[in-house]
Design a protein around this motif. Sequence first.
Motif, PDB file in Angstrom:
ATOM      1  N   THR A 115     -46.257  71.521   3.440  1.00 14.36           N
ATOM      2  CA  THR A 115     -46.099  70.414   4.375  1.00 14.36           C
ATOM      3  C   THR A 115     -44.666  70.324   4.868  1.00 14.36           C
ATOM      4  N   VAL A 116     -44.480  69.642   5.994  1.00 13.51           N
ATOM      5  CA  VAL A 116     -43.170  69.147   6.398  1.00 13.51           C
ATOM      6  C   VAL A 116     -43.276  67.634   6.490  1.00 13.51           C
ATOM      7  N   TYR A 117     -42.172  66.946   6.303  1.00 10.72           N
ATOM      8  CA  TYR A 117     -42.218  65.486   6.277  1.00 10.72           C
ATOM      9  C   TYR A 117     -40.833  64.936   6.579  1.00 10.72           C
ATOM     10  N   THR A 118     -40.783  63.658   6.867  1.00  9.84           N
ATOM     11  CA  THR A 118     -39.510  62.961   7.033  1.00  9.84           C
ATOM     12  C   THR A 118     -39.519  61.700   6.172  1.00  9.84           C
ATOM     13  N   PRO A 119     -38.353  61.322   5.635  1.00 11.32           N
ATOM     14  CA  PRO A 119     -37.083  62.038   5.703  1.00 11.32           C
ATOM     15  C   PRO A 119     -36.995  63.094   4.594  1.00 11.32           C
ATOM     16  N   GLN A 120     -36.505  64.251   4.931  1.00 11.30           N
ATOM     17  CA  GLN A 120     -36.324  65.323   3.958  1.00 11.30           C
ATOM     18  C   GLN A 120     -34.869  65.769   3.978  1.00 11.30           C
ATOM     19  N   VAL A 121     -34.304  65.986   2.805  1.00  7.56           N
ATOM     20  CA  VAL A 121     -32.956  66.537   2.675  1.00  7.56           C
ATOM     21  C   VAL A 121     -33.041  67.902   2.013  1.00  7.56           C
ATOM     22  N   ILE A 122     -32.301  68.855   2.554  1.00  8.27           N
ATOM     23  CA  ILE A 122     -32.193  70.196   1.969  1.00  8.27           C
ATOM     24  C   ILE A 122     -30.708  70.495   1.787  1.00  8.27           C
ATOM     25  N   VAL A 123     -30.340  70.913   0.583  1.00  6.41           N
ATOM     26  CA  VAL A 123     -28.942  71.181   0.259  1.00  6.41           C
ATOM     27  C   VAL A 123     -28.739  72.676   0.049  1.00  6.41           C
ATOM     28  N   ASN A 124     -27.826  73.225   0.827  1.00 10.56           N
ATOM     29  CA  ASN A 124     -27.489  74.651   0.769  1.00 10.56           C
ATOM     30  C   ASN A 124     -28.704  75.566   0.946  1.00 10.56           C
ATOM     31  N   GLY A 125     -29.717  75.060   1.620  1.00 12.69           N
ATOM     32  CA  GLY A 125     -30.890  75.867   1.892  1.00 12.69           C
ATOM     33  C   GLY A 125     -31.684  76.261   0.665  1.00 12.69           C
ATOM     34  N   SER A 126     -31.406  75.631  -0.470  1.00 11.34           N
ATOM     35  CA  SER A 126     -32.010  76.095  -1.716  1.00 11.34           C
ATOM     36  C   SER A 126     -32.760  75.034  -2.500  1.00 11.34           C
ATOM     37  N   VAL A 127     -32.532  73.750  -2.217  1.00  7.06           N
ATOM     38  CA  VAL A 127     -33.198  72.678  -2.953  1.00  7.06           C
ATOM     39  C   VAL A 127     -33.527  71.563  -1.972  1.00  7.06           C
ATOM     40  N   GLN A 128     -34.705  70.948  -2.113  1.00  6.89           N
ATOM     41  CA  GLN A 128     -35.130  69.903  -1.182  1.00  6.89           C
ATOM     42  C   GLN A 128     -35.630  68.688  -1.927  1.00  6.89           C
ATOM     43  N   MET A 129     -35.597  67.541  -1.235  1.00 10.32           N
ATOM     44  CA  MET A 129     -36.016  66.279  -1.840  1.00 10.32           C
ATOM     45  C   MET A 129     -36.255  65.248  -0.744  1.00 10.32           C
ATOM     46  N   ALA A 140     -28.180  66.651  -6.346  1.00  6.49           N
ATOM     47  CA  ALA A 140     -28.215  67.979  -5.742  1.00  6.49           C
ATOM     48  C   ALA A 140     -26.875  68.339  -5.124  1.00  6.49           C
ATOM     49  N   ILE A 141     -26.237  67.372  -4.442  1.00  5.07           N
ATOM     50  CA  ILE A 141     -24.932  67.632  -3.837  1.00  5.07           C
ATOM     51  C   ILE A 141     -23.905  67.969  -4.908  1.00  5.07           C
ATOM     52  N   ASN A 142     -23.868  67.159  -5.942  1.00  2.00           N
ATOM     53  CA  ASN A 142     -22.892  67.391  -7.014  1.00  2.00           C
ATOM     54  C   ASN A 142     -23.106  68.735  -7.695  1.00  2.00           C
ATOM     55  N   GLN A 143     -24.357  69.113  -7.917  1.00  2.00           N
ATOM     56  CA  GLN A 143     -24.639  70.401  -8.549  1.00  2.00           C
ATOM     57  C   GLN A 143     -24.152  71.557  -7.686  1.00  2.00           C
ATOM     58  N   GLN A 144     -24.360  71.469  -6.375  1.00  2.00           N
ATOM     59  CA  GLN A 144     -23.928  72.546  -5.487  1.00  2.00           C
ATOM     60  C   GLN A 144     -22.405  72.597  -5.370  1.00  2.00           C
ATOM     61  N   LEU A 145     -21.753  71.449  -5.351  1.00  2.00           N
ATOM     62  CA  LEU A 145     -20.295  71.430  -5.293  1.00  2.00           C
ATOM     63  C   LEU A 145     -19.665  71.986  -6.562  1.00  2.00           C
ATOM     64  N   ALA A 146     -20.375  71.862  -7.667  1.00  2.00           N
ATOM     65  CA  ALA A 146     -19.838  72.331  -8.947  1.00  2.00           C
ATOM     66  C   ALA A 146     -19.953  73.840  -9.117  1.00  2.00           C
ATOM     67  N   GLU A 147     -20.787  74.496  -8.311  1.00  2.00           N
ATOM     68  CA  GLU A 147     -20.944  75.937  -8.432  1.00  2.00           C
ATOM     69  C   GLU A 147     -19.767  76.675  -7.803  1.00  2.00           C
ATOM     70  N   GLU A 148     -19.284  77.702  -8.478  1.00  2.00           N
ATOM     71  CA  GLU A 148     -18.193  78.496  -7.922  1.00  2.00           C
ATOM     72  C   GLU A 148     -18.703  79.289  -6.729  1.00  2.00           C
ATOM     73  N   ARG A 149     -18.054  79.073  -5.586  1.00  5.08           N
ATOM     74  CA  ARG A 149     -18.507  79.738  -4.372  1.00  5.08           C
ATOM     75  C   ARG A 149     -17.333  79.765  -3.405  1.00  5.08           C
ATOM     76  N   SER A 150     -16.794  80.910  -3.129  1.00  7.06           N
ATOM     77  CA  SER A 150     -15.647  81.008  -2.229  1.00  7.06           C
ATOM     78  C   SER A 150     -16.129  81.253  -0.808  1.00  7.06           C
ATOM     79  N   SER A 151     -15.536  80.541   0.146  1.00 11.00           N
ATOM     80  CA  SER A 151     -15.886  80.717   1.545  1.00 11.00           C
ATOM     81  C   SER A 151     -14.649  81.073   2.342  1.00 11.00           C
ATOM     82  N   SER A 152     -14.692  82.195   2.996  1.00 10.75           N
ATOM     83  CA  SER A 152     -13.576  82.625   3.829  1.00 10.75           C
ATOM     84  C   SER A 152     -13.888  82.458   5.314  1.00 10.75           C
ATOM     85  N   LEU A 153     -15.036  81.862   5.623  1.00 10.83           N
ATOM     86  CA  LEU A 153     -15.427  81.654   7.011  1.00 10.83           C
ATOM     87  C   LEU A 153     -14.431  80.723   7.697  1.00 10.83           C
TER      88      LEU A 153
END
Length: 260
Positions: A115-129, A140-153
Amino acid sequence: MNTFKIIASAASLAVLLVTTAAFIDFGYDTEIKKIQSPTSEGLAVVELFTSEGCSSCPPADELMGRIQAENKNKELYMLAFHVDYWDHQGWKDRFSDHDFSLRQRQYADWMNLQTVYTPQVIVNGSVQMIGSETGSVLKAINQQLAEERSSSLHLNCAIEDDKAVVHYEGVADQQNAELVLALVQESTASKVKAGENAGRNLSHVQVVRKLTRKSLSGKKEVILYLPDDFNQQGWELIGFVQNLQNGHISQAARFDFDAK
């Protein structure tokens, strides 16, 4: 792409998508402030799928507004996509775009959702709620911010008449990923005159007004045509690298037109 059944209200989806743990109260004000961590190692691209025609959506929009206002974490990237499948319910959302509905359905495909529905939040394309569930969204936000991930973009942008000429760097050519660019209006509002939210004044933050994609090969330049009401004050450009096989987001950056 598969054909998905659209569920208009998140409440109808609770028994399908949400476990008991998702309803735990994590403490609204406390958890929002916890996102303000200058030592965060990761990044969080937060995509809200919403609509002015959905009575369940205003609480999710308000939550996004609180998070946006109370956090200065430069690695928190927030995007509100207004889908168009509510537009036939009595009120046409002026920010809606069919491409945004297609993007949500692509996530349903990536995540094996029926299904698709509203309102839906997806964080980093990997977890939804469900987008109005404060505890689940902030966890979910805190978990993703805590992961080591370097961005050079890195993004740079120049305005030329009715278009933005975007140059990017810091990402290698890849076959299984693409660059997604979203032109974002940071704050706006609407007076809804019909539909489920008739009579309400709705405030919105981080509204995606234009969306484009580019393969990570060839010239590192993208032309983005601007909406008629664009001005450099109160707008930003958010770009991120997304895996085409599973939707996961690995790098992100922003260009603030105000700071130019």
